[in-house]
Design a protein around this motif. Sequence first.
Motif, PDB file in Angstrom:
ATOM      1  N   SER A  43       0.919  -1.140  -0.006  1.00  0.00           N
ATOM      2  CA  SER A  43       0.035   0.138  -0.038  1.00  0.00           C
ATOM      3  C   SER A  43       1.013   1.446   0.000  1.00  0.00           C
ATOM      4  N   THR A  44       0.149   2.488  -0.177  1.00  0.00           N
ATOM      5  CA  THR A  44       1.067   3.463  -0.508  1.00  0.00           C
ATOM      6  C   THR A  44       0.296   4.625   0.529  1.00  0.00           C
ATOM      7  N   LEU A  45       1.035   5.307   1.101  1.00  0.00           N
ATOM      8  CA  LEU A  45       0.473   6.620   1.933  1.00  0.00           C
ATOM      9  C   LEU A  45       1.204   7.804   1.351  1.00  0.00           C
ATOM     10  N   VAL A  46       0.384   8.808   0.886  1.00  0.00           N
ATOM     11  CA  VAL A  46       1.018   9.839   0.297  1.00  0.00           C
ATOM     12  C   VAL A  46       0.616  11.003   1.492  1.00  0.00           C
ATOM     13  N   VAL A  47       1.587  11.828   1.959  1.00  0.00           N
ATOM     14  CA  VAL A  47       1.267  13.052   3.083  1.00  0.00           C
ATOM     15  C   VAL A  47       1.960  14.274   2.371  1.00  0.00           C
ATOM     16  N   THR A  48       0.977  15.228   2.467  1.00  0.00           N
ATOM     17  CA  THR A  48       1.362  16.287   1.871  1.00  0.00           C
ATOM     18  C   THR A  48       1.161  17.593   3.195  1.00  0.00           C
TER      19      THR A  48
END
Length: 127
Positions: A43-48
Motif C-alpha cells: 500500500s502507499t501513503l501520500v502525505v502533503t
Amino acid sequence: MKFIALALALLVVAGCSTSPISSGEASKVPSSRLHAFTSKQESTLVVTRDTGVLGAACNYKFYIDGTFAAEFGSGETATFGIKAGSHVLGIAAAVPCGGAGLLESEVVVAAGQRSEERRVGKECPRC
C-alpha cells in the motif's frame, strides 16, 4: 486608531491560515529528510503539508507507527510504502518552533490502496 487595531487583528488571523495544496503541486521532501518507509510495499501513503505564511520556517517531524519517517517543510509531499492494515501517524513541531507534543491519529489502509493524508501540522498552533 480603531482602524489600525482592526487591521492588525486581521493580519494576525490571516497569517495563521494555511492553504491546501495537492500532492501534484507540492515540492517533494528532499531525500536527506526521508528516513523510513521509502521502499515499495503493498500500500502507499501520500502525505502533503499545506502552505502558509506563519510557521512556514518550521519543519514538522512525521512518524509512522512510532518510527521517524520524514521531516516536512511547508508545501512539501512524500510517498511512503506501508503494509495493509491499521497504522498510527504522528506529527510534532521541531524543537526550535516550540516542539509541541506529538499529535497522533490512526489510518487504515487496504492492500493495493493509495491513501492521501493532508495537513502535516497546523501552521500556527497558538492561533
